[in-house]
Each structure stands twice: as structure tokens, then as C-alpha cells.
Design a protein around this motif. Structure first.
Motif, PDB file in Angstrom:
ATOM      1  N   VAL A  74       8.377  66.153  59.416  1.00 53.25           N
ATOM      2  CA  VAL A  74       8.223  66.596  58.028  1.00 53.25           C
ATOM      3  C   VAL A  74       8.465  68.106  58.016  1.00 53.25           C
ATOM      4  O   VAL A  74       7.754  68.858  58.683  1.00 53.25           O
ATOM      5  CB  VAL A  74       6.824  66.277  57.462  1.00 53.25           C
ATOM      6  N   LEU A  75       9.478  68.530  57.272  1.00 54.02           N
ATOM      7  CA  LEU A  75       9.854  69.937  57.214  1.00 54.02           C
ATOM      8  C   LEU A  75       9.555  70.515  55.835  1.00 54.02           C
ATOM      9  O   LEU A  75       9.566  69.787  54.826  1.00 54.02           O
ATOM     10  CB  LEU A  75      11.342  70.094  57.537  1.00 54.02           C
ATOM     11  N   ASP A  76       9.300  71.824  55.789  1.00 52.11           N
ATOM     12  CA  ASP A  76       8.918  72.498  54.551  1.00 52.11           C
ATOM     13  C   ASP A  76      10.043  73.379  54.022  1.00 52.11           C
ATOM     14  O   ASP A  76      10.782  74.005  54.790  1.00 52.11           O
ATOM     15  CB  ASP A  76       7.684  73.381  54.774  1.00 52.11           C
ATOM     16  N   VAL A  77      10.136  73.437  52.697  1.00 48.05           N
ATOM     17  CA  VAL A  77      11.067  74.349  52.038  1.00 48.05           C
ATOM     18  C   VAL A  77      10.381  74.895  50.792  1.00 48.05           C
ATOM     19  O   VAL A  77       9.657  74.175  50.105  1.00 48.05           O
ATOM     20  CB  VAL A  77      12.397  73.643  51.676  1.00 48.05           C
ATOM     21  N   GLN A  78      10.603  76.182  50.518  1.00 54.62           N
ATOM     22  CA  GLN A  78       9.993  76.832  49.364  1.00 54.62           C
ATOM     23  C   GLN A  78      11.054  77.053  48.285  1.00 54.62           C
ATOM     24  O   GLN A  78      12.208  77.377  48.582  1.00 54.62           O
ATOM     25  CB  GLN A  78       9.382  78.185  49.747  1.00 54.62           C
ATOM     26  N   GLY A  79      10.659  76.882  47.045  1.00 52.60           N
ATOM     27  CA  GLY A  79      11.601  77.081  45.938  1.00 52.60           C
ATOM     28  C   GLY A  79      10.920  76.861  44.599  1.00 52.60           C
ATOM     29  O   GLY A  79       9.722  76.565  44.527  1.00 52.60           O
ATOM     30  N   PHE A  80      11.698  77.000  43.539  1.00 48.24           N
ATOM     31  CA  PHE A  80      11.193  76.832  42.180  1.00 48.24           C
ATOM     32  C   PHE A  80      11.563  75.451  41.648  1.00 48.24           C
ATOM     33  O   PHE A  80      12.707  75.006  41.803  1.00 48.24           O
ATOM     34  CB  PHE A  80      11.785  77.900  41.251  1.00 48.24           C
ATOM     35  N   ILE A  81      10.611  74.790  41.035  1.00 49.37           N
ATOM     36  CA  ILE A  81      10.878  73.464  40.480  1.00 49.37           C
ATOM     37  C   ILE A  81      11.871  73.583  39.325  1.00 49.37           C
ATOM     38  O   ILE A  81      11.664  74.354  38.381  1.00 49.37           O
ATOM     39  CB  ILE A  81       9.594  72.790  39.978  1.00 49.37           C
ATOM     40  N   SER A  82      12.949  72.826  39.418  1.00 44.19           N
ATOM     41  CA  SER A  82      13.924  72.764  38.331  1.00 44.19           C
ATOM     42  C   SER A  82      13.623  71.576  37.428  1.00 44.19           C
ATOM     43  O   SER A  82      13.634  71.682  36.201  1.00 44.19           O
ATOM     44  CB  SER A  82      15.335  72.640  38.916  1.00 44.19           C
ATOM     45  N   GLN A  83      13.353  70.450  38.036  1.00 43.86           N
ATOM     46  CA  GLN A  83      12.978  69.246  37.288  1.00 43.86           C
ATOM     47  C   GLN A  83      12.200  68.319  38.214  1.00 43.86           C
ATOM     48  O   GLN A  83      12.298  68.421  39.432  1.00 43.86           O
ATOM     49  CB  GLN A  83      14.215  68.537  36.725  1.00 43.86           C
ATOM     50  N   SER A  84      11.426  67.438  37.610  1.00 46.40           N
ATOM     51  CA  SER A  84      10.612  66.544  38.429  1.00 46.40           C
ATOM     52  C   SER A  84      10.198  65.328  37.616  1.00 46.40           C
ATOM     53  O   SER A  84      10.193  65.353  36.386  1.00 46.40           O
ATOM     54  CB  SER A  84       9.368  67.266  38.954  1.00 46.40           C
ATOM     55  N   MET A  85       9.863  64.261  38.326  1.00 47.36           N
ATOM     56  CA  MET A  85       9.275  63.067  37.737  1.00 47.36           C
ATOM     57  C   MET A  85       8.112  62.699  38.657  1.00 47.36           C
ATOM     58  O   MET A  85       8.313  62.167  39.744  1.00 47.36           O
ATOM     59  CB  MET A  85      10.301  61.928  37.663  1.00 47.36           C
ATOM     60  N   LEU A  86       6.917  63.058  38.235  1.00 46.51           N
ATOM     61  CA  LEU A  86       5.739  62.919  39.085  1.00 46.51           C
ATOM     62  C   LEU A  86       4.712  62.006  38.436  1.00 46.51           C
ATOM     63  O   LEU A  86       4.776  61.734  37.239  1.00 46.51           O
ATOM     64  CB  LEU A  86       5.132  64.308  39.352  1.00 46.51           C
ATOM     65  N   PRO A  87       3.724  61.520  39.213  1.00 46.58           N
ATOM     66  CA  PRO A  87       2.681  60.665  38.639  1.00 46.58           C
ATOM     67  C   PRO A  87       1.931  61.409  37.540  1.00 46.58           C
ATOM     68  O   PRO A  87       1.962  62.645  37.483  1.00 46.58           O
ATOM     69  CB  PRO A  87       1.779  60.389  39.844  1.00 46.58           C
ATOM     70  N   GLY A 237       7.222  69.436  51.161  1.00 49.69           N
ATOM     71  CA  GLY A 237       7.346  68.816  52.472  1.00 49.69           C
ATOM     72  C   GLY A 237       8.257  67.609  52.365  1.00 49.69           C
ATOM     73  O   GLY A 237       8.093  66.772  51.474  1.00 49.69           O
ATOM     74  N   LEU A 238       9.266  67.520  53.237  1.00 47.70           N
ATOM     75  CA  LEU A 238      10.227  66.419  53.161  1.00 47.70           C
ATOM     76  C   LEU A 238      10.564  65.881  54.544  1.00 47.70           C
ATOM     77  O   LEU A 238      10.434  66.569  55.550  1.00 47.70           O
ATOM     78  CB  LEU A 238      11.494  66.872  52.431  1.00 47.70           C
ATOM     79  N   SER A 239      10.977  64.648  54.544  1.00 42.82           N
ATOM     80  CA  SER A 239      11.493  64.031  55.762  1.00 42.82           C
ATOM     81  C   SER A 239      12.845  63.412  55.425  1.00 42.82           C
ATOM     82  O   SER A 239      13.167  63.220  54.251  1.00 42.82           O
ATOM     83  CB  SER A 239      10.519  62.964  56.293  1.00 42.82           C
ATOM     84  N   VAL A 240      13.632  63.111  56.435  1.00 40.62           N
ATOM     85  CA  VAL A 240      14.945  62.514  56.201  1.00 40.62           C
ATOM     86  C   VAL A 240      15.048  61.209  56.969  1.00 40.62           C
ATOM     87  O   VAL A 240      14.449  61.044  58.039  1.00 40.62           O
ATOM     88  CB  VAL A 240      16.093  63.471  56.596  1.00 40.62           C
ATOM     89  N   ARG A 241      15.808  60.289  56.418  1.00 37.46           N
ATOM     90  CA  ARG A 241      15.946  58.969  57.028  1.00 37.46           C
ATOM     91  C   ARG A 241      17.204  58.284  56.508  1.00 37.46           C
ATOM     92  O   ARG A 241      17.807  58.727  55.521  1.00 37.46           O
ATOM     93  CB  ARG A 241      14.734  58.103  56.699  1.00 37.46           C
TER      94      ARG A 241
END
Length: 353
Positions: A74-87, A237-241
Motif C-alpha cells: 500500500v503506497l501513499d500519494v498526497q494531492g488535492f481532491i478533484s472529484q470523489s464518490m464516497l460513502p 493510500g493505494l494498492s495496485v493489482r
């Protein structure tokens, strides 16, 4: 919906660039967090020496694991939210035909060199996966872009399903106890799981957190996912698969960027966007109040009533009588002129004789 053009303009301001840069530097200077920064893997040799790819027993998933511990990366990246669909999901989703198609997702933008390196690292990881499959077995993938064609910015988007098929329970344990009320206000997910239709596993659980002051101390705490909005400076935090696509044709796999966590760090840009929106509303209200109020209306319809018909007939009759009178006067005048002319000739003849 956030105005992307305005968002890009605001995050490009010096104070916002500095806020992102300071957050990234703090992470890179942390002995605990440095190793898991996505931007640190813009290097093929480092990727090769740090990671391995393992397929699950059913061959459905191909996961990126740490070479030393063989745990999922699980890797981390920092940035500004552009758009999202969250609970949370709402009651209208309860009758959704295919719950597996519903995903919580976030798209980030950034203007720093570290964010550019993170984008490049993600592309390198895709090519790393591509090399572990046969030719054309892994579908083409590219970073999304945000904005107009002329000024599009590369973005990083990650997503994870709200629920999984029950068959995934042999890969990831159930995480239903971690599903908070804030994440499932109307109990949609709990209902699906209770009916035995779906599973909520550790792979579906996304950890939403923020920093809060409590008794004079700053600490990281679980937060309501609905608090996140466009313009927030976050750490994702993201992972790839790679995931096998079940179809009747040749076996193919898709490269996926999986959302694992979201940490709210700074609300600066979101506040600027809100202030700008409030200012525009205020200006619009002021302009509307000082503009002269003009009303334009269509001509009224002329509706003919019985009395109008009576008046119309009277006018018509009057006009006819007037015409007759004028005609009579003209005839009399003509006759008078004719007689006068005859009498004048008679007088002239008498005088001659």
C-alpha cells in the motif's frame, strides 16, 4: 460539482503549492512513511528489487507484494481532491441491480514535482504488471486526465467496491464490524450482507481519517467519509493489482488502482473555493438588485364579444350610408354642373342673335 478550471487555478497559487510541498516533504522525512511514498518508485530497478507479483489460488487476482515480507503493498500519494464518490450509500441504492458495480473512488490532482513522480511511478507499475502477463493479456491502461484538452492535468484515481462477491471471503476476512454507521447510514450494505447476497471484506474497507485536536493534543482519528470534498489536501493510500475479466472470449486482465485509505490533512483550497462561490453569489445578488426592473408583456388578445359584433355592424352600416350620401352629393354636383353649362351656352346664343 467542482469547477475544475477554478480548482486548477487555486491549487496553482503559491500558498497552495507550498502547502502540498510541505506535506510531501514531511512524509519523505519520516522514517516510517518514506518507504511507502509512491513518488519514490519512479525507478524500474527499485520496483524490481522491492516488489513481487503473486496470483491468488483461484488466479482471479494478481497482487503486488513486498519482496521481503510478501504482504500486499500500500503506497501513499498526497494531492488535492478533484472529484470523489464516497460513502454512505443511500436508500435509493438498496434496489441497485448490480451492487458489485458500485465503487467508492477519489481523484487527486497535484502541481508539485513529487506528484509528477507519483504519476510516473504508477505508469511504471503498470508496465511492471504487463511484463508478468502474456502478450495482450493485460488490457491497456493510462492515467486519467482532468480539465480541458489544452490544459489537461494528469490525475491519480483509485477505487474499491462497496461490497464483494461472497466467494472473496476465502481471500479476505469479513470486515463487517468495521463498517460504521457513518459509512452505511441507511444500512444498505448491512442488508445486502445479511441477505447473503454480498460480502463486506477487509478488501472493501477504506480507512477514512483526519487530524483533530483533543485536550491540547493533535491525533489521527477515524472520521465521517462525507466530510471529504473537492479541494481538500489529502493523503491517499493505494494498492495496485490485476483482475481477471470473466468472459466467453480469451482470458484478459485489467489493471486496477485500489483505494485503501484517505487521510484529510488540510482544508485550505476547499475554503478558498467556498469563499469564491459565496463572493460570486453576493455579486450576482447585488447586480440583480441595482439593475432596473423592466417588464415586457405581449399585446393583449382582442376577444370579440356579442356587443362588439353589434358595434361592428353599426360601423359597417354607417360607413355604407356615408358612402351612399357622398355618392348622391357627387351625382347632384355633376348634374348641377351640366345644367349650368347648358344655361351658359343658351345665354351666349341669345347674345349672338
Amino acid at each position: 460539482m467542482c469547477d475544475v478550471v477554478e480548482l486548477v487555478r487555486v491549487i496553482s497559487e503559491q500558498r497552495c503549492v507550498e502547502a502540498e510541498d510541505e506535506f510531501e516533504k514531511a512524509r519523505m522525512n519520516s522514517s516510517e512513511r518514506q518507504k511507502v511514498q509512491l513518488s519514490a518508485y519512479d525507478d524500474d530497478e527499485k520496483i524490481e528489487s522491492s516488489f513481487i507479483i503473486r496470483r491468488t489460488p483461484d488466479q482471479k487476482y494478481s497482487l503486488l507484494l513486498w519482496r521481503d515480507s510478501e504482504r500486499e503493498v500500500v503506497l501513499d500519494v498526497q494531492g488535492f481532491i478533484s472529484q470523489s464518490m464516497l460513502p454512505p450509500l443511500t436508500s435509493r441504492h438498496s434496489s441497485w441491480r448490480n451492487p458489485l458495480s458500485l465503487k467508492q473512488n477519489t481523484t487527486l490532482l497535484g502541481t508539485t514535482a513529487k506528484f509528477s513522480s507519483a504519476c510516473a511511478a504508477l505508469e511504471r507499475l503498470y508496465r511492471h504488471f504487463e511484463q508478468s502477463f502474456g502478450k495482450d493479456q493485460l488490457k491497456k491502461w493510462a492515467l486519467p486526465s482532468v480539465g480541458s484538452t489544452d490544459s489537461a492535468m494528469p490525475a491519480i484515481m483509485s477505487a474499491t467496491r462497496f461490497v464483494s462477491p461472497t466467494s472473496d471471503l476465502h481471500l479476505w476476512p469479513s470486515a463487517l464490524p468495521l463498517l460504521t454507521d457513518a459509512m452505511d447510514v441507511d444500512g444498505v450494505v448491512k442488508t445486502w450482507v445479511g441477505e447473503g447476497r454480498m460480502a463486506f471484506t477487509d478488501d472493501n474497507y477504506v480507512r477514512y481519517t483526519e487530524m483533530k485536536f483533543d485536550n491540547g493534543h493533535l491525533h489521527r482519528t477515524i472520521t465521517d467519509p462525507s466530510y471529504f470534498r473537492a479541494g481538500h489536501l489529502v493523503e491517499m493510500g493505494l494498492s495496485v493489482r490485476a483482475v481477471e475479466n470473466r468472459s466467453h472470449g480469451p482470458v484478459q486482465h485489467s489493471f486496477l488502482v485500489h483505494l485503501d485509505s484517505l487521510f484529510l490533512h488540510n482544508r485550505l483550497v476547499s475554503k478558498i473555493l467556498s469563499d469564491n462561490a459565496a463572493l460570486r453569489t453576493s455579486l450576482a445578488s447585488h447586480q440583480a438588485s441595482v439593475l432596473p426592473k423592466t417588464t415586457q408583456s405581449m399585446p393583449k388578445k382582442r376577444r370579440v364579444e356579442e356587443g362588439d359584433m353589434y358595434d361592428f355592424q353599426n360601423v359597417t352600416v354607417t360607413n355604407k350610408l356615408s358612402h351612399l350620401s357622398i355618392s348622391s352629393v357627387d351625382d347632384s354636383k355633376e348634374k348641377h354642373e351640366h345644367v349650368s353649362e347648358a344655361m351658359a351656352k343658351s345665354v351666349e346664343n341669345i347674345g349672338t342673335d
